[in-house]
Design a protein around this motif. Sequence first.
Motif, PDB file in Angstrom:
ATOM      1  N   VAL A  44       0.839  -1.201   0.000  1.00  0.00           N
ATOM      2  CA  VAL A  44       0.000   0.000   0.000  1.00  0.00           C
ATOM      3  C   VAL A  44       0.875   1.252   0.000  1.00  0.00           C
ATOM      4  O   VAL A  44       0.629   2.192  -0.759  1.00  0.00           O
ATOM      5  N   TRP A  45       1.905   1.277   0.849  1.00  0.00           N
ATOM      6  CA  TRP A  45       2.810   2.434   0.885  1.00  0.00           C
ATOM      7  C   TRP A  45       3.483   2.646  -0.468  1.00  0.00           C
ATOM      8  O   TRP A  45       3.610   3.778  -0.936  1.00  0.00           O
ATOM      9  N   LEU A  46       3.901   1.558  -1.094  1.00  0.00           N
ATOM     10  CA  LEU A  46       4.527   1.679  -2.421  1.00  0.00           C
ATOM     11  C   LEU A  46       3.522   2.212  -3.446  1.00  0.00           C
ATOM     12  O   LEU A  46       3.875   3.007  -4.317  1.00  0.00           O
ATOM     13  N   GLY A  47       2.276   1.767  -3.328  1.00  0.00           N
ATOM     14  CA  GLY A  47       1.236   2.277  -4.212  1.00  0.00           C
ATOM     15  C   GLY A  47       1.000   3.768  -4.021  1.00  0.00           C
ATOM     16  O   GLY A  47       0.817   4.511  -4.991  1.00  0.00           O
ATOM     17  N   LEU A  48       1.018   4.205  -2.774  1.00  0.00           N
ATOM     18  CA  LEU A  48       0.858   5.638  -2.498  1.00  0.00           C
ATOM     19  C   LEU A  48       2.030   6.429  -3.065  1.00  0.00           C
ATOM     20  O   LEU A  48       1.838   7.521  -3.618  1.00  0.00           O
ATOM     21  N   ALA A  49       3.235   5.885  -2.946  1.00  0.00           N
ATOM     22  CA  ALA A  49       4.417   6.567  -3.499  1.00  0.00           C
ATOM     23  C   ALA A  49       4.304   6.664  -5.016  1.00  0.00           C
ATOM     24  O   ALA A  49       4.584   7.717  -5.607  1.00  0.00           O
ATOM     25  N   ALA A  50       3.858   5.593  -5.654  1.00  0.00           N
ATOM     26  CA  ALA A  50       3.700   5.601  -7.112  1.00  0.00           C
ATOM     27  C   ALA A  50       2.631   6.608  -7.529  1.00  0.00           C
ATOM     28  O   ALA A  50       2.792   7.333  -8.518  1.00  0.00           O
ATOM     29  N   ARG A  51       1.546   6.665  -6.765  1.00  0.00           N
ATOM     30  CA  ARG A  51       0.490   7.622  -7.075  1.00  0.00           C
ATOM     31  C   ARG A  51       0.996   9.052  -6.933  1.00  0.00           C
ATOM     32  O   ARG A  51       0.700   9.913  -7.760  1.00  0.00           O
ATOM     33  N   GLU A  52       1.799   9.288  -5.909  1.00  0.00           N
ATOM     34  CA  GLU A  52       2.382  10.618  -5.707  1.00  0.00           C
ATOM     35  C   GLU A  52       3.297  10.985  -6.874  1.00  0.00           C
ATOM     36  O   GLU A  52       3.282  12.125  -7.343  1.00  0.00           O
ATOM     37  N   GLN A  53       4.072  10.017  -7.363  1.00  0.00           N
ATOM     38  CA  GLN A  53       4.928  10.269  -8.532  1.00  0.00           C
ATOM     39  C   GLN A  53       4.078  10.634  -9.742  1.00  0.00           C
ATOM     40  O   GLN A  53       4.409  11.558 -10.492  1.00  0.00           O
ATOM     41  N   GLY A  54       2.993   9.887  -9.937  1.00  0.00           N
ATOM     42  CA  GLY A  54       2.094  10.175 -11.057  1.00  0.00           C
ATOM     43  C   GLY A  54       1.457  11.551 -10.940  1.00  0.00           C
ATOM     44  O   GLY A  54       1.347  12.282 -11.929  1.00  0.00           O
ATOM     45  N   ASN A  55       1.047  11.898  -9.715  1.00  0.00           N
ATOM     46  CA  ASN A  55       0.467  13.224  -9.482  1.00  0.00           C
ATOM     47  C   ASN A  55       1.483  14.314  -9.782  1.00  0.00           C
ATOM     48  O   ASN A  55       1.148  15.336 -10.390  1.00  0.00           O
ATOM     49  N   LYS A  56       2.714  14.096  -9.353  1.00  0.00           N
ATOM     50  CA  LYS A  56       3.764  15.085  -9.579  1.00  0.00           C
ATOM     51  C   LYS A  56       4.029  15.255 -11.075  1.00  0.00           C
ATOM     52  O   LYS A  56       4.166  16.373 -11.569  1.00  0.00           O
ATOM     53  N   ALA A  57       4.055  14.147 -11.803  1.00  0.00           N
ATOM     54  CA  ALA A  57       4.280  14.210 -13.248  1.00  0.00           C
ATOM     55  C   ALA A  57       3.116  14.921 -13.945  1.00  0.00           C
ATOM     56  O   ALA A  57       3.330  15.750 -14.839  1.00  0.00           O
ATOM     57  N   ALA A  58       1.896  14.614 -13.538  1.00  0.00           N
ATOM     58  CA  ALA A  58       0.728  15.254 -14.137  1.00  0.00           C
ATOM     59  C   ALA A  58       0.714  16.750 -13.837  1.00  0.00           C
ATOM     60  O   ALA A  58       0.388  17.568 -14.707  1.00  0.00           O
ATOM     61  N   ARG A  59       1.081  17.108 -12.617  1.00  0.00           N
ATOM     62  CA  ARG A  59       1.133  18.520 -12.238  1.00  0.00           C
ATOM     63  C   ARG A  59       2.169  19.261 -13.086  1.00  0.00           C
ATOM     64  O   ARG A  59       1.913  20.370 -13.574  1.00  0.00           O
ATOM     65  N   ALA A  60       3.334  18.649 -13.265  1.00  0.00           N
ATOM     66  CA  ALA A  60       4.384  19.270 -14.082  1.00  0.00           C
ATOM     67  C   ALA A  60       3.923  19.428 -15.523  1.00  0.00           C
ATOM     68  O   ALA A  60       4.189  20.453 -16.161  1.00  0.00           O
ATOM     69  N   GLU A  61       3.215  18.436 -16.048  1.00  0.00           N
ATOM     70  CA  GLU A  61       2.717  18.510 -17.424  1.00  0.00           C
ATOM     71  C   GLU A  61       1.672  19.618 -17.560  1.00  0.00           C
ATOM     72  O   GLU A  61       1.690  20.380 -18.529  1.00  0.00           O
ATOM     73  N   ARG A  62       0.766  19.714 -16.587  1.00  0.00           N
ATOM     74  CA  ARG A  62      -0.228  20.797 -16.624  1.00  0.00           C
ATOM     75  C   ARG A  62       0.448  22.161 -16.573  1.00  0.00           C
ATOM     76  O   ARG A  62       0.059  23.079 -17.300  1.00  0.00           O
ATOM     77  N   GLU A  63       1.459  22.283 -15.746  1.00  0.00           N
ATOM     78  CA  GLU A  63       2.189  23.552 -15.636  1.00  0.00           C
ATOM     79  C   GLU A  63       2.908  23.874 -16.952  1.00  0.00           C
ATOM     80  O   GLU A  63       2.912  25.018 -17.396  1.00  0.00           O
ATOM     81  N   ARG A  64       3.491  22.848 -17.570  1.00  0.00           N
ATOM     82  CA  ARG A  64       4.176  23.051 -18.850  1.00  0.00           C
ATOM     83  C   ARG A  64       3.196  23.538 -19.909  1.00  0.00           C
ATOM     84  O   ARG A  64       3.464  24.508 -20.618  1.00  0.00           O
ATOM     85  N   ILE A  65       2.040  22.911 -19.973  1.00  0.00           N
ATOM     86  CA  ILE A  65       1.025  23.292 -20.951  1.00  0.00           C
ATOM     87  C   ILE A  65       0.530  24.709 -20.673  1.00  0.00           C
ATOM     88  O   ILE A  65       0.389  25.529 -21.592  1.00  0.00           O
ATOM     89  N   ARG A  66       0.282  25.021 -19.414  1.00  0.00           N
ATOM     90  CA  ARG A  66      -0.189  26.354 -19.047  1.00  0.00           C
ATOM     91  C   ARG A  66       0.842  27.414 -19.442  1.00  0.00           C
ATOM     92  O   ARG A  66       0.496  28.447 -20.000  1.00  0.00           O
ATOM     93  N   THR A  67       2.110  27.123 -19.203  1.00  0.00           N
ATOM     94  CA  THR A  67       3.177  28.069 -19.545  1.00  0.00           C
ATOM     95  C   THR A  67       3.260  28.250 -21.068  1.00  0.00           C
ATOM     96  O   THR A  67       3.391  29.367 -21.549  1.00  0.00           O
ATOM     97  N   GLU A  68       3.166  27.146 -21.797  1.00  0.00           N
ATOM     98  CA  GLU A  68       3.195  27.241 -23.268  1.00  0.00           C
ATOM     99  C   GLU A  68       2.019  28.068 -23.779  1.00  0.00           C
ATOM    100  O   GLU A  68       2.182  28.877 -24.700  1.00  0.00           O
ATOM    101  N   GLU A  69       0.850  27.852 -23.196  1.00  0.00           N
ATOM    102  CA  GLU A  69      -0.337  28.607 -23.642  1.00  0.00           C
ATOM    103  C   GLU A  69      -0.161  30.093 -23.351  1.00  0.00           C
ATOM    104  O   GLU A  69      -0.523  30.937 -24.168  1.00  0.00           O
TER     105      GLU A  69
END
Length: 66
Positions: A36-61
Motif C-alpha cells: 500500500v505504501w509503495l502504491g501511495l508513493a507511485a500515485r504521488e509520482q504520477g500526481n507530480k508528473a501530471a502537475r508538471a505537465e499541466r504547468e508546462r502546458i499552461r506556460t506554453e499557452e
Amino acid sequence: MRGEQFYMTQAESCARAAEAAPLANQRDTLLRSRAVWLGLAAREQGNKAARAERERIRTEEQDHVR
C-alpha cells in the motif's frame, strides 16, 4: 519530508519489520502494508508528473498568447 519520500520510508520500515516478524500473519500484514505504501508513493509520482505537465502546458499557452 515530502510525501513520496515519507511513503517510501514507511514501505522500507514495513519490509524490515516483515523480515523480523516471527508469525506468518504478521509478515503478511506488514507486506500488504508495504504494498500500500509503495502504491501511495507511485500515485504521488504520477500526481507530480501530471502537475508538471499541466504547468508546462499552461506556460506554453501563456507564451503563445503573448
